[in-house]
Motif scaffolding. Structure first.
Motif, PDB file in Angstrom:
ATOM      1  N   PHE A   9       0.825  -1.208   0.000  1.00 14.31           N
ATOM      2  CA  PHE A   9       0.000   0.000   0.000  1.00 14.31           C
ATOM      3  C   PHE A   9       0.860   1.259   0.000  1.00 14.31           C
ATOM      4  N   THR A  64       3.546   1.509  -1.705  1.00 13.44           N
ATOM      5  CA  THR A  64       3.934   1.643  -3.108  1.00 13.44           C
ATOM      6  C   THR A  64       2.853   2.356  -3.904  1.00 13.44           C
ATOM      7  N   ILE A  65       1.607   2.011  -3.644  1.00 15.95           N
ATOM      8  CA  ILE A  65       0.494   2.665  -4.333  1.00 15.95           C
ATOM      9  C   ILE A  65       0.532   4.162  -4.076  1.00 15.95           C
ATOM     10  N   SER A  66       0.745   4.539  -2.826  1.00 20.06           N
ATOM     11  CA  SER A  66       0.826   5.952  -2.456  1.00 20.06           C
ATOM     12  C   SER A  66       2.010   6.632  -3.132  1.00 20.06           C
ATOM     13  N   LEU A  78       1.373   7.138  -6.933  1.00 19.75           N
ATOM     14  CA  LEU A  78       0.428   8.223  -7.173  1.00 19.75           C
ATOM     15  C   LEU A  78       1.081   9.587  -7.024  1.00 19.75           C
TER      16      LEU A  78
END
Length: 211
Positions: A178, A180-182, A185
């Motif tokens: 999670f 990494t997702i942040s 983005l």
């Protein structure tokens, strides 16, 4: 037990699901790469895997076919000249890394782990030896990637990779996933062009061998 059994099983299942779900996106990106510039869709690089065994990593091609071989973009005076239009987008969003799903399915990589060093990044490999970070499967993303990525000095990157090794487990992998997702983005930690010597040596964003 977690590393050898559950982690590998989770990697395979998620990579297979991801390949199926993302196949339309992979196809579209492949077409855009072909339309944007001459050359193949994919390229491969020799990387350091578990226990320092070498393997070929797969990525989407983001540079022109006449780009310098085996030259990190950090060392290029004018990287924009070599990076394709679609390549800039792929690098900024990290979508160029998606073909590594194949490496995960083949059992050469994990979803979460230290980013695989280039075969000639001796300083990073030696630094990781001190922390046992070369003894596990490298990952598509990892603890260092959500804590600095290209901006990290070699020793800091190796230390963070070692920290992941010590804390490896389902909770740490979820945190990295999670995180990494942040980071993606925000496009955090991505550096293009000539920077400091230490950072340039740690860059994994290199064109080496076109498939």
């Amino acid at each position: 037990m977690y590393i050898r059994v559950f982690k590998r099983l989770i990697d395979f299942v998620l990579a297979l699901i991801g390949l199926i779900i993302l196949s339309p996106i992979l196809l579209i990106l492949s077409l855009l790469i072909k339309v944007d510039s001459k050359g193949p869709v994919f390229f491969k690089q020799k990387r350091v895997g578990e226990n320092k065994n070498l393997f070929n990593i797969y990525k989407f091609r983001t540079m022109k076919i006449d780009a310098p071989d085996d030259a990190p973009t950090h060392l290029l005076d004018n990287p924009d000249f070599f990076i394709t239009k679609i390549g800039k987008f792929l690098r900024k969003t990290s979508l160029d890394e998606l073909p590594q799903i194949i490496n995960i399915l083949k059992g050469e990589m994990s979803i979460i782990g230290p980013r695989p060093a280039l075969w000639n990044q001796d300083d990073l490999i030696i630094a990781r030896d001190k922390y046992g970070a070369n003894n596990i499967y490298p990952g598509l993303t990892g603890w260092a990637q959500i804590n600095g990525r290209d901006e990290l000095e070699i020793e800091d990157k190796a230390r963070l990779d070692g920290e992941y090794v010590k804390k490896i487990g389902i909770s740490m992998d979820i945190k990295c996933f999670f995180g990494t997702i942040s980071s993606v983005l925000k496009s955090g930690g991505v550096v293009e062009g000539r920077t400091t010597e230490s950072n340039s040596e740690t860059s994994n964003r290199t064109e080496e061998k076109i498939i």
